[in-house]
Design an enzyme around this catalytic site. Structure first.
Site, PDB file in Angstrom:
ATOM      1  N   HIS A 134      -9.751  -0.681  -4.924  1.00  0.00           N
ATOM      2  CA  HIS A 134      -8.333  -0.689  -5.330  1.00  0.00           C
ATOM      3  C   HIS A 134      -7.771  -2.103  -5.242  1.00  0.00           C
ATOM      4  O   HIS A 134      -7.134  -2.482  -4.261  1.00  0.00           O
ATOM      5  CB  HIS A 134      -7.535   0.244  -4.418  1.00  0.00           C
ATOM      6  CG  HIS A 134      -6.180   0.569  -4.939  1.00  0.00           C
ATOM      7  ND1 HIS A 134      -5.449   1.643  -4.503  1.00  0.00           N
ATOM      8  CD2 HIS A 134      -5.399  -0.033  -5.871  1.00  0.00           C
ATOM      9  CE1 HIS A 134      -4.286   1.684  -5.130  1.00  0.00           C
ATOM     10  NE2 HIS A 134      -4.240   0.663  -5.963  1.00  0.00           N
ATOM     11  N   ARG A 184      -4.547  -9.168 -11.978  1.00  0.00           N
ATOM     12  CA  ARG A 184      -3.514  -9.681 -12.900  1.00  0.00           C
ATOM     13  C   ARG A 184      -4.084 -10.484 -14.071  1.00  0.00           C
ATOM     14  O   ARG A 184      -3.357 -11.287 -14.672  1.00  0.00           O
ATOM     15  CB  ARG A 184      -2.511 -10.558 -12.142  1.00  0.00           C
ATOM     16  CG  ARG A 184      -1.940  -9.984 -10.869  1.00  0.00           C
ATOM     17  CD  ARG A 184      -1.226  -8.670 -11.085  1.00  0.00           C
ATOM     18  NE  ARG A 184      -0.486  -8.266  -9.890  1.00  0.00           N
ATOM     19  CZ  ARG A 184      -0.107  -7.031  -9.625  1.00  0.00           C
ATOM     20  NH1 ARG A 184      -0.398  -6.052 -10.478  1.00  0.00           N
ATOM     21  NH2 ARG A 184       0.566  -6.740  -8.535  1.00  0.00           N
ATOM     22  N   ASN A 193       4.661   0.602  -3.025  1.00  0.00           N
ATOM     23  CA  ASN A 193       4.708   1.932  -3.623  1.00  0.00           C
ATOM     24  C   ASN A 193       3.343   2.590  -3.493  1.00  0.00           C
ATOM     25  O   ASN A 193       2.381   2.091  -4.067  1.00  0.00           O
ATOM     26  CB  ASN A 193       5.093   1.815  -5.108  1.00  0.00           C
ATOM     27  CG  ASN A 193       5.321   3.160  -5.774  1.00  0.00           C
ATOM     28  OD1 ASN A 193       5.694   4.119  -5.118  1.00  0.00           O
ATOM     29  ND2 ASN A 193       5.082   3.235  -7.064  1.00  0.00           N
ATOM     30  N   HIS A 244       2.018 -10.989  -6.095  1.00  0.00           N
ATOM     31  CA  HIS A 244       3.266 -11.328  -6.779  1.00  0.00           C
ATOM     32  C   HIS A 244       3.709 -12.700  -6.278  1.00  0.00           C
ATOM     33  O   HIS A 244       3.290 -13.150  -5.203  1.00  0.00           O
ATOM     34  CB  HIS A 244       4.370 -10.313  -6.472  1.00  0.00           C
ATOM     35  CG  HIS A 244       4.073  -8.922  -6.940  1.00  0.00           C
ATOM     36  ND1 HIS A 244       4.023  -8.577  -8.260  1.00  0.00           N
ATOM     37  CD2 HIS A 244       3.815  -7.781  -6.238  1.00  0.00           C
ATOM     38  CE1 HIS A 244       3.730  -7.291  -8.376  1.00  0.00           C
ATOM     39  NE2 HIS A 244       3.606  -6.780  -7.163  1.00  0.00           N
ATOM     40  N   ASP A 299      -5.318  -2.172  -1.830  1.00  0.00           N
ATOM     41  CA  ASP A 299      -4.270  -2.181  -2.856  1.00  0.00           C
ATOM     42  C   ASP A 299      -3.713  -3.596  -3.003  1.00  0.00           C
ATOM     43  O   ASP A 299      -2.496  -3.813  -3.070  1.00  0.00           O
ATOM     44  CB  ASP A 299      -3.158  -1.189  -2.531  1.00  0.00           C
ATOM     45  CG  ASP A 299      -2.212  -0.941  -3.721  1.00  0.00           C
ATOM     46  OD1 ASP A 299      -2.504  -1.442  -4.818  1.00  0.00           O
ATOM     47  OD2 ASP A 299      -1.196  -0.249  -3.541  1.00  0.00           O
ATOM     48  N   HIS A 348      -3.930   5.382  -1.481  1.00  0.00           N
ATOM     49  CA  HIS A 348      -2.880   4.986  -0.529  1.00  0.00           C
ATOM     50  C   HIS A 348      -1.997   6.150  -0.056  1.00  0.00           C
ATOM     51  O   HIS A 348      -0.769   6.139  -0.217  1.00  0.00           O
ATOM     52  CB  HIS A 348      -2.018   3.855  -1.079  1.00  0.00           C
ATOM     53  CG  HIS A 348      -1.673   3.942  -2.537  1.00  0.00           C
ATOM     54  ND1 HIS A 348      -1.147   5.058  -3.132  1.00  0.00           N
ATOM     55  CD2 HIS A 348      -1.774   3.030  -3.532  1.00  0.00           C
ATOM     56  CE1 HIS A 348      -0.937   4.829  -4.403  1.00  0.00           C
ATOM     57  NE2 HIS A 348      -1.312   3.607  -4.675  1.00  0.00           N
TER      58      HIS A 348
END
Length: 498
Positions: free
Chosen positions: A56, A60, A308, A339, A335, A262
Site C-alpha cells: 500500500h 505520485r 483517511n 504531500h 499507506d 488501513h
C-alpha cells in the site's frame, strides 16, 4: 569482492551466522559512508530477515511528481528496509489500462513523452525509459473503476494481459517483473453500482480486491470530542463498518478474496474477526499511525495527522493493538502518501489526507508494539514481511534454509580433512565457527531479498533526512527503537547505513 557480516542472528531461529553479500560499493546508496569492498563487519546484535514488503504505497508518478517520483519513492522504500511494494492506482492519469487522453490532461504528457500510451506500460518500463536503477521491486494495483471515478468498472480487456497467468507466452520481461496483482479504487470504496461487476472482474483475473473500507461525503476528522473542540466536521466510525459489513457479505456470496486496508475501528475489527472465524476469504491490514496515534494527536500535530480513514479514538487505537496481538490483523502497511507541506498547511477542510511512512515504519511499530510488550520481534517481522509477501503472491526468503554447514568456500586442492575440492561444496562445521550464508553461492540468488535490522537501536525520526521528497509526517522528532541497516535485493546490497 564482498562484504561480510559476522555474528548476525537469523530472525526466526536465533542461530548466529556469518552473512556474505557479494557486489561492489558502487552498487548501492547509503546514509553513511559507503562500506568498502571486502569489509568484515562485526554484526553482533543485528538480525537478518526476509525483506519487508508493503502492499500500500503512493508514489505520485505520473501526474504529481512534485510530491514524489518513482525514483524518490523507491529510494525511500529501500531506506525503510522494503524490498517489494504495491503501487496504488491513484496516479494521474489513473492506473486503469486505458489509453491516455491528450497531453493537456494531468500527467498524460509524462506518459506520452516517455513513449507510452497507458500508465501500466509507463510504470512497468519506467527504469529503461528513464535510464535509472530503481532499488526496490514493485507490483501494480489496477483501478476498480475507469479513471477511478466510481461510475463504470474498469475493462478487463484493458489490463488482463498484464496479470500473471494470462497470456504468459506473450508477456514482456517488464510485465513479469512488475505485474498487476490486485484491484482497488483506493481513496474511496468501490461504489455500490459497480460492486458486482468489479467482483466479477476480480474472479475473471484471479486477483483480490483491496478495499478502502470507508465512504463518506462530509467530514474531515473522526467524529468525537476532538472534532468538536477543533470545530471541524466529524466522520462517524460506522462509515468504515458499513463498507466492511457490505464487503464481508460480498465475500460470503461470491467467494472473492477481499482485503481491507488501513482498518481503524474496534467495531470493524470485531466484524472481521467474526468473518475470519466463519472461514470467509477475508484479510486485513492496519497502518503504523493507527496503532501509534489517536485523534488527540490532531491537537498537537494539526493537519500532519489528517488522514483517511481518520485517526480514531484512544479506545479504537487500543483495539487496533489488540487486533494485531490476537492475529486479526494479517499485516502492516504504511499507506505512504506524500504531500507538500504547503498543501498540508491549508487547514483541516482543504488539506489532503495522508502521511508518509516508509522510512520510519519499523521504528514506530517496534516502539509501540514490541517495546510495549504486545508482540515479539519475530511477530513484527512476520507482519511487515511474511504476511504482506503472502498477500501479494510472493515467496518470502527462507533465511534459515539458505544457511550451510561450512565456514568458508571450499579451498583449492586437498583440504586437511581429506575432502577433495569439487567433490563437495561444503566443509564440515568447525567447532566455534559460525555457519555461513554466502549469497554468491545461493541457488536462485536473484530471488533472495533480505533486510538487516538493529532491533535495539534508539534513534530520532528526522524527516529532513528522508529519501522521500515529502516531509508530511507527525512522527518527526519521535524517539523510536529498531532500525533497518541494510536492504538486500536479488542477493545484492541496495541500501546501507551499516
Amino acid at each position: 569482492m564482498s562484504i561480510t557480516l559476522r555474528n548476525i542472528k537469523v530472525w526466526n531461529t536465533g542461530e548466529v551466522i556469518d552473512l556474505v553479500v557479494p557486489g561492489t560499493a558502487a552498487a548501492y546508496f547509503a546514509d553513511t559512508s559507503v562500506v568498502a569492498d571486502g569489509a568484515d563487519i562485526d554484526a553482533t546484535g543485528l538480525t537478518v530477515a526476509p525483506g519487508f514488503e508493503d502492499p500500500h504505497v503512493h508514489f505520485r508518478d505520473p501526474g504529481q511528481t512534485y510530491k514524489e517520483s518513482m525514483v524518490s519513492g523507491c529510494r525511500a522504500s529501500a531506506s525503510g528496509g522494503y524490498t517489494n511494494v504495491l503501487i496504488m492506482p491513484n496516479t494521474l492519469p489513473a492506473l486503469d489500462g486505458q489509453t491516455v487522453s491528450g497531453p493537456e490532461a494531468t500527467g498524460a504528457k509524462e506518459v506520452l513523452d516517455a513513449g507510452f500510451d497507458n500508465v501500466i506500460d509507463f510504470l512497468q518500463q519506467y527504469d529503461t525509459a528513464h535510464d535509472v536503477q530503481l532499488p526496490v521491486r514493485y507490483d501494480l494495483c489496477v483501478c476498480a473503476s475507469k479513471d477511478r471515478a466510481g461510475h463504470e468498472a474498469s475493462d478487463v480487456a484493458d489490463w488482463l494481459k498484464y496479470v500473471p497467468g494470462f497470456e504468459d507466452d506473450a508477456k514482456t520481461p517488464a510485465m513479469l517483473t512488475h505485474p498487476i496483482t490486485a484491484i482497488s479504487d483506493d481513496g474511496s470504496a468501490v461504489t455500490p453500482e459497480i460492486l458486482d461487476q468489479v467482483l466479477e472482474n476480480v474472479k475473471a483475473s484471479d486477483l483480490y480486491l483491496i478495499e478502502h473500507c470507508e465512504h463518506h461525503d462530509t467530514g474531515a476528522v473522526n467524529e468525537g470530542p476532538v472534532s468538536r473542540e477543533l470545530g471541524v466536521p466529524g466522520i462517524p466510525e460506522d462509515t468504515e463498518l458499513k463498507i466492511v459489513a457490505r464487503d464481508i457479505e460480498a465475500a460470503r456470496r461470491t467467494g472473492v478474496h477481499v482485503h481491507f486496508q488501513h482498518v481503524s475501528t474496534a467495531i470493524s475489527f470485531e466484524a472481521i474477526r467474526r468473518a475470519k472465524a466463519e472461514g470467509l476469504p477475508i484479510t486485513c491490514e492496519t497502518a503504523p499511525h493507527y496503532l501509534a496515534l489517536s485523534d488527540e494527536a490532531l491537537l498537537k500535530y494539526g493537519t500532519l495527522a489528517k488522514m483517511n480513514p481518520p485517526l480514531r479514538s484512544e479506545a479504537d487505537r487500543k483495539a487496533t493493538i489488540a487486533a494485531i496481538a490476537d492475529g486479526t490483523v494479517d499485516l502492516l502497511a504504511t499507506d505512504h502518501a506524500p504531500h507538500t507541506l504547503a498543501e498540508k498547511e491549508l487547514g483541516f477542510l482543504e488539506a489532503p489526507n495522508g502521511i508518509i511512512g516508509l522510512e520510519c515504519a519499523y521504528g514506530v511499530c517496534h516502539k509501540v508494539l514490541v517495546d510495549g510488550g504486545f508482540i515479539s520481534d519475530e511477530r513484527l517481522i512476520e507482519l511487515m514481511s511474511v504476511g504482506p509477501a503472502e498477500l501479494m503472491g510472493h515467496v518470502p526468503t527462507d533465511v534459515a534454509a539458505l544457511v550451510e554447514d561450512y565456514a568458508e568456500p571450499a579451498p583449492t586442492g586437498d583440504d586437511p580433512d581429506g575432502v577433495i575440492a569439487g567433490e563437495s561444496d561444503a566443509q564440515p562445521q568447525r567447532e566455534g565457527v559460525n555457519r555461513l550464508l554466502d549469497l554468491s553461492r545461493v541457488d536462485d540468488a536473484d530471488n533472495v531479498d533480505l533486510v538487516v535490522l538493529n532491533a535495539a537501536e534508539e534513534w530520532t525520526v528526522d524527516p529532513e533526512q528522508f529519501h522521500s521528497k515529502a516531509r508530511n509526517t507527525p512522527f518527526g522528532g519521535w524517539q523510536v527503537t529498531g532500525r533497518p541497516l541494510a536492504t538486500i535485493i536479488g542477493s545484492q546490497l541496495m541500501f546501507s547505513r551499516l
